[in-house]
Design an enzyme around this catalytic site. Structure first.
Site, PDB file in Angstrom:
ATOM      1  N   TYR A  40     -18.784   5.431  -1.428  1.00 34.69           N
ATOM      2  CA  TYR A  40     -17.661   5.827  -2.145  1.00 34.69           C
ATOM      3  C   TYR A  40     -17.956   5.735  -3.685  1.00 34.69           C
ATOM      4  CZ  TYR A  40     -16.056   1.308  -4.009  1.00 34.69           C
ATOM      5  OH  TYR A  40     -16.173  -0.082  -4.569  1.00 34.69           O
ATOM      6  N   LYS A 154     -22.792   1.634  -2.750  1.00 37.46           N
ATOM      7  CA  LYS A 154     -21.608   1.329  -3.124  1.00 37.46           C
ATOM      8  C   LYS A 154     -20.723   1.793  -1.766  1.00 37.46           C
ATOM      9  CE  LYS A 154     -18.179   2.509  -6.872  1.00 37.46           C
ATOM     10  NZ  LYS A 154     -17.667   1.288  -7.053  1.00 37.46           N
ATOM     11  N   GLU A 186     -22.607 -10.334 -10.091  1.00 33.93           N
ATOM     12  CA  GLU A 186     -21.595  -9.495 -10.771  1.00 33.93           C
ATOM     13  C   GLU A 186     -19.964 -10.002 -10.735  1.00 33.93           C
ATOM     14  OE1 GLU A 186     -21.819  -5.562  -9.103  1.00 33.93           O
ATOM     15  OE2 GLU A 186     -21.900  -6.331  -7.249  1.00 33.93           O
ATOM     16  N   LEU A 210     -24.383  -3.967  -8.059  1.00 30.49           N
ATOM     17  CA  LEU A 210     -24.174  -2.478  -8.003  1.00 30.49           C
ATOM     18  C   LEU A 210     -24.600  -2.179  -9.469  1.00 30.49           C
ATOM     19  CD1 LEU A 210     -22.860  -0.038  -6.556  1.00 30.49           C
ATOM     20  CD2 LEU A 210     -21.112  -0.481  -8.327  1.00 30.49           C
TER      21      LEU A 210
HETATM   22  C1  LIG Z   1     -19.172  -4.643  -7.193  1.00 32.38           C
HETATM   23  C2  LIG Z   1     -19.050  -3.907  -8.417  1.00 32.38           C
HETATM   24  N1  LIG Z   1     -19.995  -3.968  -9.461  1.00 32.38           N
HETATM   25  C3  LIG Z   1     -19.844  -3.132 -10.518  1.00 32.38           C
HETATM   26  C4  LIG Z   1     -19.053  -2.274 -10.979  1.00 32.38           C
HETATM   27  C5  LIG Z   1     -18.947  -1.440 -12.008  1.00 32.38           C
HETATM   28  O1  LIG Z   1     -19.261  -0.160 -11.902  1.00 32.38           O
HETATM   29  P1  LIG Z   1     -18.919   1.083 -12.863  1.00 32.38           P
HETATM   30  O2  LIG Z   1     -19.270   0.657 -14.053  1.00 32.38           O
HETATM   31  O3  LIG Z   1     -19.768   2.149 -12.306  1.00 32.38           O
HETATM   32  O4  LIG Z   1     -17.420   1.384 -12.544  1.00 32.38           O
HETATM   33  C6  LIG Z   1     -18.029  -1.976  -9.724  1.00 32.38           C
HETATM   34  C7  LIG Z   1     -16.975  -0.860  -9.862  1.00 32.38           C
HETATM   35  O5  LIG Z   1     -15.773  -0.765  -9.133  1.00 32.38           O
HETATM   36  C8  LIG Z   1     -18.096  -2.793  -8.476  1.00 32.38           C
HETATM   37  O6  LIG Z   1     -17.036  -2.465  -7.461  1.00 32.38           O
END
Ligand SMILES: Cc1ncc(COP(=O)(O)O)c(C=O)c1O
Length: 297
Positions: A40, A154, A186, A210
């Site tokens: 996603y 993701k 994270e 991620l």
């Molecule tokens: C596990 C995880 N890490 C980092 C992020 C941040 O990613 P982004 O800045 O692309 O929203 C998300 C976003 O939902 C996430 O689910």
């Protein structure tokens, strides 16, 4: 009415058709439902314009490749579909969710031979964090990162993230700060940054985290704002002795974590580097909405 049942007033897209979210349906045999077999994206939309679309589509390609699912659309097709959905939604600012699953098939772990991927998208209003969260920061708790080692993909299989986020909620906190082998990874749904002695520290993009699109934006803004930054492993000790800790994501933008495990981070208030980056982020959003006009004109 059950408060947990969403009102489903958004706009949706499934496999070629746009419709009210309340009418969107998938089969119970969809592998997304049965196995969490899909990927996603969440794309912020400002003034009906998807933000950093290229970055999101690139990450989607990586995720699809990582789970060996053929991308059902070219980048151009995705851009058209996403643009159309963002235009159809009455909300100026939206959180646009899209997912691709391995489709509907008889339940069997092995990949089905002829299944057609299911493409689902929906938009909901994007509500930025309220002013108090921005001015006071939020609290977080730490936890061991017990997820799998491909968190760079993701995927919709988010049960570990769900359980970790609930730890935070149970503690009255907004997010969990995850630690693996003594280092920061994270949050459950965010990237985490640390500031020490004026230097912004970010864990490198690697399999256990991620690659956030907001993460990239923050590092670009830091460079533009002449804030020193280092991309490197951040130890648990550095997190615990940091002057500032932040979380970033497409829907929460950037928030200061001012309390970690019940202890104040720095002086317990959002710090100067946070305020600087936050201002730059808001200026960037303003410029997107009003091309050609300065933020404080
Ligand atoms: C596990 C995880 N890490 C980092 C992020 C941040 O990613 P982004 O800045 O692309 O929203 C998300 C976003 O939902 C996430 O689910």
């Amino acid at each position: 009415m059950d408060a947990n049942v969403p009102t489903e007033q958004g706009v949706a897209y499934i496999n070629g058709e746009f419709m009210p979210l309340a009418q969107a349906r998938v089969s119970v045999l969809d592998r997304g439902f049965i196995f969490g077999d899909g990927v996603y994206e969440v794309i912020p939309v400002y003034s009906h314009q998807p933000f950093r679309l290229e970055g999101h589509l690139q990450r989607l390609e990586r995720s699809l490749e990582g789970i060996r699912l053929v991308n059902p659309h070219t980048r151009g097709e995705w851009a058209e579909l996403i643009g159309e959905l963002a235009r159809r939604s009455p909300d100026e600012d939206q959180s646009l969710y899209l997912q691709v699953t391995r489709g509907v098939a008889k339940r069997d772990h092995a990949f089905p031979k002829d299944a057609k991927p299911t493409v689902f998208m929906m938009t909901n209003p994007l509500v930025p964090p309220d002013a108090r969260m921005v001015s006071e920061g939020v609290s977080a708790v730490s936890a061991p990162d017990n997820r799998w080692l491909r968190c760079d993909l993701k995927t919709i299989a988010l049960l570990p993230n769900v359980l970790l986020r609930q730890l935070a909620v149970d503690a009255g906190a907004a997010e969990v700060v995850l630690l693996r082998d003594g280092s920061l990874t994270e949050g459950s749904a965010s990237n985490i940054f640390v500031v020490k002695d004026g230097v912004l520290l970010a864990p490198p993009k690697s399999n256990p985290i991620l690659a956030g699109i907001t993460y990239d934006v923050i590092l670009e803004l830091a460079q533009a704002g002449k804030i020193a930054s280092e991309i490197r492993t951040v130890s648990e000790a550095e997190v615990r002795s940091a002057d500032e800790v932040w979380l970033t994501s497409s829907t929460r933008e950037i928030l200061a974590i001012t309390k970690l495990d019940g202890k104040p981070v720095g002086d317990g208030r959002p710090g100067p580097v946070f305020k600087h980056i936050y201002a730059l982020f808001q200026e960037m959003k303003h410029a997107l909405r009003h091309p050609g006009k300065a933020a404080h004109a």
